[in-house]
Design an enzyme around this catalytic site. Structure first.
Site, PDB file in Angstrom:
ATOM      1  N   VAL A 160       0.833  -1.205   0.000  1.00  0.00           N
ATOM      2  CA  VAL A 160       0.000   0.000   0.000  1.00  0.00           C
ATOM      3  C   VAL A 160       0.865   1.250   0.000  1.00  0.00           C
ATOM      4  CG1 VAL A 160      -1.698   1.332   1.308  1.00  0.00           C
ATOM      5  CG2 VAL A 160      -1.933  -1.159   1.103  1.00  0.00           C
ATOM      6  N   ALA A 161       1.941   1.229   0.761  1.00  0.00           N
ATOM      7  CA  ALA A 161       2.823   2.400   0.827  1.00  0.00           C
ATOM      8  C   ALA A 161       3.538   2.646  -0.499  1.00  0.00           C
ATOM      9  CB  ALA A 161       3.841   2.205   1.947  1.00  0.00           C
ATOM     10  N   ILE A 216       2.369   2.143  -3.531  1.00  0.00           N
ATOM     11  CA  ILE A 216       1.485   2.582  -4.612  1.00  0.00           C
ATOM     12  C   ILE A 216       1.270   4.092  -4.515  1.00  0.00           C
ATOM     13  CG2 ILE A 216      -0.856   2.421  -5.559  1.00  0.00           C
ATOM     14  CD1 ILE A 216      -0.900  -0.482  -4.613  1.00  0.00           C
ATOM     15  N   GLU A 242      -0.861   6.773  -4.663  1.00  0.00           N
ATOM     16  CA  GLU A 242      -2.301   7.017  -4.775  1.00  0.00           C
ATOM     17  C   GLU A 242      -2.632   8.330  -5.472  1.00  0.00           C
ATOM     18  OE1 GLU A 242      -0.702   6.364  -2.002  1.00  0.00           O
ATOM     19  OE2 GLU A 242      -1.594   4.668  -0.941  1.00  0.00           O
ATOM     20  N   ASP A 259      -5.185  23.974 -44.333  1.00  0.00           N
ATOM     21  CA  ASP A 259      -5.426  24.853 -45.471  1.00  0.00           C
ATOM     22  C   ASP A 259      -6.592  25.787 -45.202  1.00  0.00           C
ATOM     23  OD1 ASP A 259      -7.490  23.104 -45.522  1.00  0.00           O
ATOM     24  OD2 ASP A 259      -7.395  22.638 -47.654  1.00  0.00           O
TER      25      ASP A 259
END
Length: 461
Positions: free
Chosen positions: A284-285, A287, A289, A331
């Protein structure tokens, strides 16, 4: 079996479509056919509902990693420490709301622009020329085309004068295609060589024509291409591919590190549950977020800046795709106009000749009087309107001097000429065009004292 109208004679085409070249369809018959054939427009993929839009955002690889992180965080805290989980879910909701809201606003803006820019067509209904929304065209309608017109449907040419169309969007040929009315072509004639047909979605670059509509909507050549495109899915933008790669690598690294930590703990004979929770906390740390939220905010800022420059972005990641472009070729002038012109000044060698100049300019033009004023080429409608303000109505002029022949304007001759019968039995030839093209062929100048030889000084002046 598909009907090859280009291989039939004009009479066969008219009989098949049950229409009259001089009267066109009646209003009632037009409404009946519209109900049967449907509107003359290309089908589009049905916009996804709110649930599918949200689901599409949640399928993003980085969002899936965040959802997995939220679940692991909640599990690691034993359901008690829910703050991290709530923060992660809040980021996911924030990212989804911004993306869905932007795409929905862009779709509504595009729909409004399409309605605003819906082209109108000149058709004969019950023998009267009318301006009709192109979506209401049906097979059998008699369509009137001239230079500058958008061709709203496929059609067989019944009559043409110097007709040229730009078919580059369909065939890739950059030069205008010369069109003509005539007998049928061989059934195996390729699309690029069907000179007796006009193709919906192309543009008239010169001349005039009367056409009977043979196909509308998805039955047109352009509609067949649109049908193929409907079966193609949307591709990924460079940013989406990069984010997917980052998510994949990040997920593999987290899983690998967690597995190593768990294995080391097992070798040290530590408690299995403690080591599992430690590995989950580490995952978790690891990733980031805030990454999806940061990316979404940056893209939303880009969309806002583009909107202030009057550009509509359908999907947020498309902003980054535009950033990948190093050269943009165009053009277009970047100018929006009303496609209307107004005569501000008439210059003649003598003021008494103004009405004569307006008369010749009006006769040598194809502008027609409609319900809201003159319709046709903007330059010609401006001249006809100026003549009408001077008391010279085009209809009255043509009754007195009916047209008997014409040489349409083209880019080589740079002039147009019409021949008119005068009441005394003589003929009048009216010419208009680029000054250098017309003056080069003039020998005399009509002034207040009558005609005199035209000098080089007169030409320069």
């Amino acid at each position: 079996m598909e009907r090859t109208f280009y291989s039939d004679t004009p009479r066969q085409v008219l009989d098949t479509l049950d229409t009259d070249p001089d009267q066109g369809l009646s209003q009632g018959e037009g409404a009946r056919r519209l109900a049967g054939y449907g509107e003359n427009k290309l089908e589009k993929a049905k916009p996804p509902g709110l649930f599918r839009q949200v689901l599409a955002q949640l399928r993003d690889p980085m969002i899936l990693v965040l959802l997995a992180a939220a679940a692991l965080s909640f599990f690691a805290g034993g359901g008690q420490d829910w703050l991290d989980t709530a923060i992660i879910l809040l980021i996911v909701v924030f990212n989804t709301v911004i993306s869905v809201s932007q795409e929905d606003n862009a779709r509504k803006a595009l729909e409004a622009l399409e309605k605003l820019a819906a082209p109108r067509a000149r058709v004969l209904r019950e023998g009267v020329e009318r301006r009709l929304e192109s979506t209401h065209l049906v097979p059998g309608d008699i369509l009137l085309l001239e230079a500058g017109d958008y061709v709203p449907a496929d059609g067989r040419i019944l009559w043409a004068a110097g007709l040229q169309t730009d078919e580059s969007a369909m065939t890739g040929e950059s030069l205008p295609v010369h069109k003509r009315a005539g007998d049928g072509l061989p059934p195996d004639t390729p699309l690029a060589e069907r000179k007796n047909m006009v193709i919906g979605g192309t543009v008239v670059t010169g001349g005039r024509a009367k056409v009977v509509v043979t196909a509308t909507g998805m039955q047109t050549e352009m509609g067949k291409i649109a049908g193929l495109l409907l079966r193609q899915g949307q591709g990924e933008t460079p940013l989406q591919r990069k984010m997917k790669e980052v998510s994949r690598v990040l997920s593999l690294v987290c899983v690998g590190v967690c597995a190593v930590m768990f294995g080391v703990g097992m070798l040290q004979h530590r408690d299995i549950l403690d080591m599992f929770l430690t590995a989950v906390a580490l995952a978790v740390a690891a990733i980031p977020e805030g990454l999806p939220a940061i990316v979404t905010i940056v893209l939303a800022v880009g969309v806002g800046r583009m909107a202030r420059r009057n550009a509509i972005i359908k999907r947020l990641p498309a902003v980054e795709t535009l950033g990948c472009a190093s050269v943009i070729c165009s053009d277009k002038t970047g100018t929006l106009t009303k496609n209307q012109m107004t005569v501000l000044e008439v210059w003649t060698p003598a003021p008494a000749l103004r009405d004569r100049a307006l008369t010749l300019g009006t006769l040598c033009g194809d502008a027609q009087e409609g319900p809201g004023g003159y319709i046709g080429d903007p330059t010609e409608t401006a001249i006809a309107q100026a003549a009408a303000q001077a008391g010279l109505e085009k209809a009255a002029l043509e009754r007195d001097m009916p047209r008997r022949g014409e040489a349409p304007f083209d880019s080589v001759r740079k002039r147009m000429a019409t021949c008119h019968a005068l009441p005394n039995g003589e003929a009048l030839v009216a010419v208009k065009g680029a000054p250098e093209a017309v003056l080069a062929r003039c020998t005399h100048l009509l002034g207040a004292q009558g005609p005199r030889p035209l000098t080089d000084g007169d030409r320069r002046r």
